[in-house]
Structures are given as structure tokens and as C-alpha cells.
Design a protein around this motif. Structure first.
Motif, short mmCIF file in Angstrom:
data_model
loop_
_atom_site.label_atom_id
_atom_site.label_comp_id
_atom_site.label_asym_id
_atom_site.label_seq_id
_atom_site.Cartn_x
_atom_site.Cartn_y
_atom_site.Cartn_z
N VAL A 126 73.08 -1.04 -50.44
CA VAL A 126 72.00 -0.15 -50.87
C VAL A 126 71.19 0.29 -49.66
N VAL A 127 71.03 1.61 -49.53
CA VAL A 127 70.26 2.17 -48.43
C VAL A 127 68.90 2.61 -48.98
N VAL A 128 67.83 2.14 -48.32
CA VAL A 128 66.49 2.52 -48.76
C VAL A 128 65.95 3.57 -47.79
N MET A 129 65.41 4.65 -48.36
CA MET A 129 64.88 5.73 -47.52
C MET A 129 63.39 5.94 -47.75
N SER A 130 62.74 6.49 -46.75
CA SER A 130 61.32 6.83 -46.88
C SER A 130 61.19 8.34 -46.77
N ALA A 131 60.05 8.85 -47.24
CA ALA A 131 59.88 10.31 -47.28
C ALA A 131 59.12 10.84 -46.09
N ARG A 132 59.32 12.13 -45.82
CA ARG A 132 58.55 12.92 -44.85
C ARG A 132 58.33 12.24 -43.51
N PRO A 133 59.17 12.30 -42.56
CA PRO A 133 60.53 12.83 -42.70
C PRO A 133 61.44 11.77 -43.32
N GLY A 134 62.53 12.21 -43.93
CA GLY A 134 63.46 11.27 -44.52
C GLY A 134 64.08 10.36 -43.47
N ARG A 135 63.81 9.08 -43.62
CA ARG A 135 64.37 8.11 -42.68
C ARG A 135 65.01 6.98 -43.45
N ILE A 136 66.00 6.36 -42.81
CA ILE A 136 66.58 5.18 -43.43
C ILE A 136 65.73 3.97 -43.03
N VAL A 137 65.18 3.30 -44.03
CA VAL A 137 64.31 2.16 -43.76
C VAL A 137 65.14 0.90 -43.59
N GLN A 138 66.06 0.71 -44.47
CA GLN A 138 66.85 -0.51 -44.42
C GLN A 138 68.15 -0.35 -45.20
N GLU A 184 74.42 -9.54 -68.06
CA GLU A 184 74.47 -10.82 -67.36
C GLU A 184 74.01 -10.66 -65.91
N LEU A 185 74.47 -9.57 -65.33
CA LEU A 185 74.17 -9.31 -63.93
C LEU A 185 72.67 -9.12 -63.73
N ILE A 186 72.09 -8.34 -64.62
CA ILE A 186 70.66 -8.06 -64.48
C ILE A 186 69.84 -9.34 -64.66
N ARG A 187 70.34 -10.26 -65.47
CA ARG A 187 69.62 -11.50 -65.74
C ARG A 187 69.70 -12.47 -64.56
N HIS A 188 70.70 -12.27 -63.71
CA HIS A 188 70.97 -13.20 -62.63
C HIS A 188 69.79 -13.29 -61.65
N PRO A 189 69.41 -14.51 -61.23
CA PRO A 189 68.27 -14.65 -60.32
C PRO A 189 68.43 -13.88 -59.01
N GLU A 190 69.65 -13.86 -58.49
CA GLU A 190 69.86 -13.14 -57.22
C GLU A 190 69.61 -11.65 -57.39
N PHE A 191 70.00 -11.14 -58.56
CA PHE A 191 69.78 -9.72 -58.86
C PHE A 191 68.28 -9.43 -58.86
N ALA A 192 67.55 -10.33 -59.54
CA ALA A 192 66.09 -10.16 -59.62
C ALA A 192 65.47 -10.18 -58.23
N GLN A 193 65.99 -11.05 -57.40
CA GLN A 193 65.45 -11.17 -56.06
C GLN A 193 65.69 -9.89 -55.25
N LEU A 194 66.92 -9.38 -55.33
CA LEU A 194 67.26 -8.14 -54.62
C LEU A 194 66.43 -6.98 -55.13
N ARG A 195 66.26 -6.93 -56.45
CA ARG A 195 65.48 -5.85 -57.04
C ARG A 195 64.06 -5.88 -56.50
N ASP A 196 63.53 -7.11 -56.43
CA ASP A 196 62.17 -7.26 -55.93
C ASP A 196 62.07 -6.82 -54.46
N GLU A 197 63.09 -7.20 -53.70
CA GLU A 197 63.11 -6.84 -52.29
C GLU A 197 63.10 -5.32 -52.12
N LEU A 198 63.96 -4.67 -52.91
CA LEU A 198 64.04 -3.21 -52.83
C LEU A 198 62.73 -2.55 -53.24
#
Lengths: 267, 282
Positions: A219-231, A245-259
């Protein structure tokens, strides 16, 4: 078809030898506005990448550049080794948020478009897509016209039309954005399975973090004005058939939070 | 299987109104509602018209009554109006056909080439500013009392709205759809053939319907300028002899001709692009 239950490992480890998409220090300006700046990313062949970011961060611009619909102002865009717009266009299929089906063609006729563009006769092209229509769970609807279909089915036909082009690289620009959440969840699951069965190099642009995690192994995270790749975050989640099942998984929750926290910083 | 479940659930709300008998009855009701008001108005006008001569004594060389017009029509049908109608109808149809061919060709050329578009657009608009009434006698001098000048006048009157509407239709395609087609390996020709031309059909037919109403006017202009037969010729002859009833017969035939052409175009449109109406209703 091979058994779809035989779950494949995340693509990141599989095809490291073959590079699918490669962006080196890409910048895109429209007049004095900088849409994308200093973007570098790399995706192995048959890898799946999601790009998330706020609106106006240039994620759609990146997609157009990969696709060969436009060229970067600076930097290099490579798709399976191809650098010119024409060659990139020949390798990529692009699908926007709206289904843009042709109202005067039925489901099979819409799906057959790419084949007809390749010079196959109308009838032969229809014959050829029937198998794909069947696999996409649309059999019985071949002769329905777009106005007779629900939004979710229209989008599925649009996917079908994109896949039928036989391109190795699929570029999705918020393909589920216009759908209700139930239909969206269903189509996400369906697309995951379809890509497991017939792997392609995919880039998915979205502003839905969950969707990005479900459909991307990076997953690539971008920021606006100017468009840059953050991470860029690699997604390593346990392989499971079920979206729930995947969404319920703790690791999924952690990644979601990170993003989500990354997106907060950028806004 | 969740996919299949949603498939069937979405399958049920597919509209089936076309086969539904109650909707057909509703359609019939709507049609009656649409036809009644104009029919009523026509009836009122007809009665007032008849009364103008019968009750208020308007002389027949100014406004003949409907019954007098009808009598004149049946009396002169064989020797005058039947052949005049055929002549004018021929001019209208050939002129209309020429206008379609020329109009569509021009629209396609201007759509495909921006250079041609900028070069020819002023000329095209200018051509509409020249009064046809002035052009018609000149054409009559050049081509004599033949079919040619009438066909040209009809075509000149009709082609413009065909060009403008067809061009508008060709350019109305969503730019994102063009991009999608390009990534589906469509050549310029394939985009034109599979997307732009079908998409332009509804506007093309709009243009046709507009020009269908002008076509008979063009033929009459052409005949006014110089002819030996046709409804316009009959009108000129009748006017000079104060046979106003004959003039009105010609007017009614011309009106009927225009309406028929309009309706014919609408029927063809319904067969050629049935999706246009369905998309609108969505």
C-alpha cells in the motif's frame, strides 16, 4: 480452471525477478501546478498495489502516467520494460470509477469491445467472451442492456470488459467508489478471488483504507499538494478466503490504524 | 456464495415493464391524454374557420371555408394536385437525402479535423446568413426549370441543422470513455465507429427532425423562383387568379407532407436507437 482454494503467497516474494511497474523520480506538472512530485515506486510482475491518499493528491495522475494516457514531465515510467506512451498503453487496461458501458451494446457486446478492436469479427468476439461472462457470474445476462442492470452488475461488466482486453497490467481508479457498501464488499471479495485465479499486475487507486489493504499486497500512501509518496507499506496478512475474517484479524486492524494515522498527518 | 446471492437479488429488480399489461393500459391512457388536447384545439379552430365564411360573411377570395377548400381539393385533385404533389414530394425527398449525405459528411470531416473545423465553420455559418429567397432565382437562372435548383434549395435549407446536431452528438462522448477505449486498443477509426457514431445518432435524428419541417418550405421557394409544376407553382398560379381555395389546398398538402416526414424520421429513430429513450427514462 485451477482450484481457486489453493491460496497463493503474497506476490512480493514470488516474482521479484520480473519488474511489473517502475517509477523513478516522477514529476508531473500542469502549467504551474505540481500534481505529482518525486514519486518513485516499484511493483513486481503480478504484484498488487493500492494507492491511498486524500483527493487531489495526484493518485489518478500516477495511474494515467502508468497507463500511457499521459507522460510525466520529469522522470521515468516503465511498464514491463516499456517506456513510451504507446508501448505502455499496449500493456495496460484502465478502468475508472464510472462503468461507462455503451448503452447500445448488450453485456456480451460491451465485453467484446477489446477483441473487436483487435480485429476479431463481432460474432467471434461475442463467442470468445462467453466463457469469461460465465466465470464472472454473469451468465444469463449476456443479452441484457446496461439500463437493465443494477449498479454493481454494470461495474462487474466493466471489469469484464477490462479483463477481456487480455492486458497484463490492470489499473483501477476507485472502481467501487460509486457503489453502496454492501455491493462494494461483495465486489471486493469477488475481485480478490478473480485476481487469485488469474493473476495480473494491478494498481488500485482508492481513498478507502480497508479496500487498499484487502486488495493490495503493498500500500502506497500519498499526500496532497504537491502529490508525494509518504510511505509504502507491505501488507503481510494471513491468507484467507473470507473478507470478514481478514478484517477482524488484529494485524489488519493494526495496519489500518497505521495507514489512517499516516493519512491524518498528511492532511 | 455471496456473489451468486447478490446476482439473483439484483436480477429481480430488472424492470420488466414492457411485458406488463397494466403498464400497456397506462401507456394507452397517456397516449389518449396526449392526443385529446391538440385534437380539441384543432376542432375549435376548424369550427371558427367555417363560421368566418358562413356566419360572418368573410369573402371566399380572402378566406374560403373549409368545405369550399375540400370541394376544391376533390375537384382539382386529378388534373392538378396529384401531379403537383408528386413533383414537390420528389424535390423534398431528394433534397432531404442530399442534405443528409452532405450534412453527415461535413459533420464527420469537421469532427475529425480541427483544422477543417476552424477553416470552414465561419463559411458554414455564413451560408446560413444568405437568404434562400435570394439564392433560389439565381439557381433557377443557372439550372433552368429543372429539378436541380429545387433540390439544391431544399438541401441548403436542411443541411445546416443536420451538420450542427451531428457534430454536437459526435463531440458529446465522455472523454473518459474515449480514454477507456484507447486502453482497450481502439484505433481512431474504431473509436469513431464503435463509440462516437452510435453516440451521435440521437442528436443526428434531432437535426433530421428539425430539417424535416423545413424541407417542404425549401421546395416551394425553389418552385416560386421558376417551375412548371409542383405545389409552389400551383400556388403562384392560383394567387394571381384569386383562387384562394386552391392556395389553401396546397398549404394543407404541404403541411401534411412536413408532418409525415417528421413522423417518419421519428419512427426510424425509434428503430435505429431504441436505447436513447430507455437511457432517458432511467
Amino acid at each position: 480452471m485451477h482450484s481457486g482454494t489453493e491460496v497463493q503467497a503474497p506476490a512480493a516474494g514470488r516474482h521479484q525477478d520480473a519488474v511489473g511497474i517502475d517509477l523513478v523520480d516522477v514529476e508531473k506538472r500542469f502549467g504551474s501546478t505540481v500534481a505529482v512530485s518525486g514519486a518513485s515506486l516499484s511493483l513486481p510482475r503480478h504484484g498488487r498495489m493500492s494507492i491511498v491518499g486524500p483527493s487531489g493528491c495526484g493518485k489518478s495522475t500516477i495511474l494515467s502516467m502508468i497507463c500511457g494516457l499521459t507522460d510525466p514531465t520529469d522522470g521515468v515510467v516503465r511498464v514491463e520494460g516499456a517506456t513510451t506512451m504507446k508501448e505502455r498503453l499496449a500493456r495496460c487496461a484502465w478502468m475508472p470509477q464510472r462503468d461507462l458501458l455503451l448503452p447500445w451494446r448488450d453485456v456480451a457486446g460491451n465485453a467484446a469491445l477489446a477483441l473487436e478492436n483487435h480485429g476479431t469479427s463481432k460474432r467471434a468476439a461475442r463467442e470468445q467472451v462467453l466463457d469469461l461472462i460465465d466465470r464472472f457470474g454473469l451468465s444469463g445476462f449476456e443479452k441484457k442492456y446496461p439500463h437493465q442492470l443494477s449498479g454493481g452488475m454494470r461495474q462487474r461488466v466493466s471489469f469484464l470488459r477490462t479483463m477481456a482486453a487480455g492486458k497484463d497490467v490492470l489499473l483501477f481508479d476507485e472502481p467501487f467508489g460509486a457503489l453502496d457498501s454492501i455491493t462494494r464488499a461483495d465486489l471486493q471479495q469477488w475481485l480478490r478471488r478473480t485476481l487469485d485465479e488469474a493473476p495480473r499486475t494491478t494498481v488500485l487507486v482508492t481513498h478507502d483504507v480497508e479496500e487498499a489493504l484487502l486488495l493490495g499486497d503493498t500500500v502506497v500512501v500519498m499526500s496532497a499538494r504537491p502529490g508525494r509518496i509518504v510511505q509504502q507499506i507491505d501488507v503481510r496478512l494471513p491468507q484467507t478466503e473470507s473478507r470478514r475474517e481478514l478484517i477482524r484479524h488484529p494485524e489488519f486492524a493494526q495496519l489500518r490504524d497505521e495507514l489512517l494515522s499516516l493519512l491524518e498527518v498528511t492532511e | 456464495m455471496t456473489v451468486m446471492e447478490t446476482m439473483t437479488s439484483t436480477g429481480t429488480d430488472v424492470p420488466t415493464s414492457d411485458a406488463d399489461p397494466s403498464s400497456r393500459r397506462r401507456w394507452l391512457g397517456a397516449t389518449v391524454k396526449r392526443i385529446l388536447p391538440p385534437a380539441g384545439i384543432l376542432l375549435v379552430i376548424g369550427i371558427l374557420w367555417q363560421m368566418a365564411g358562413d356566419v360572418f360573411g368573410v369573402p371566399d377570395y380572402i378566406l374560403p371555408t373549409l368545405s369550399e377548400i375540400w370541394a376544391s381539393a376533390s375537384e382539382n385533385w386529378e388534373d392538378t394536385f396529384s401531379s403537383a404533389t408528386v413533383v414537390t414530394l420528389t424535390e423534398v425527398l431528394i433534397g432531404f437525402g442530399v442534405a443528409i449525405v452532405v450534412g453527415v459528411s461535413i459533420a464527420l470531416a469537421l469532427h475529425l479535423s480541427p483544422v477543417l473545423r476552424t477553416a470552414f465553420m465561419p463559411l458554414l455559418i455564413g451560408s446560413q446568413a444568405v437568404p434562400i429567397v435570394v439564392i433560389a432565382p439565381v439557381l433557377a437562372i443557372i439550372f433552368g426549370y429543372t429539378l436541380m435548383p429545387k433540390v439544391i434549395v431544399v438541401a441548403l435549407i436542411c443541411f445546416f441543422s443536420i451538420v450542427v446536431n451531428t457534430m454536437h452528438g459526435l463531440a458529446s462522448v465522455d472523454p473518459e470513455l474515449i480514454k477507456v477505449m484507447r486502453t482497450l486498443d481502439a484505433s481512431r477509426w474504431a473509436i469513431l465507429r464503435r463509440v462516437e457514431i452510435p453516440a451521435a445518432l440521437p442528436s443526428f435524428f434531432t437535426g433530421l427532425r428539425i430539417s424535416a419541417t423545413y424541407a417542404s418550405v425549401g421546395a416551394v421557394f425553389g418552385e416560386f423562383a421558376g417551375s412548371l409544376d409542383g405545389l409552389g407553382y400551383v400556388m403562384i398560379q392560383a394567387t394571381s387568379q384569386l383562387q384562394t381555395d386552391m392556395v389553401f389546398v396546397a398549404i394543407f398538402i404541404l403541411t401534411f407532407m412536413s408532418i409525415s416526414l417528421f413522423v417518419a424520421v421519428s419512427i426510424v429513430e425509434r428503430f435505429v436507437c431504441p436505447w436513447a429513450r430507455k437511457e432517458d427514462r432511467r
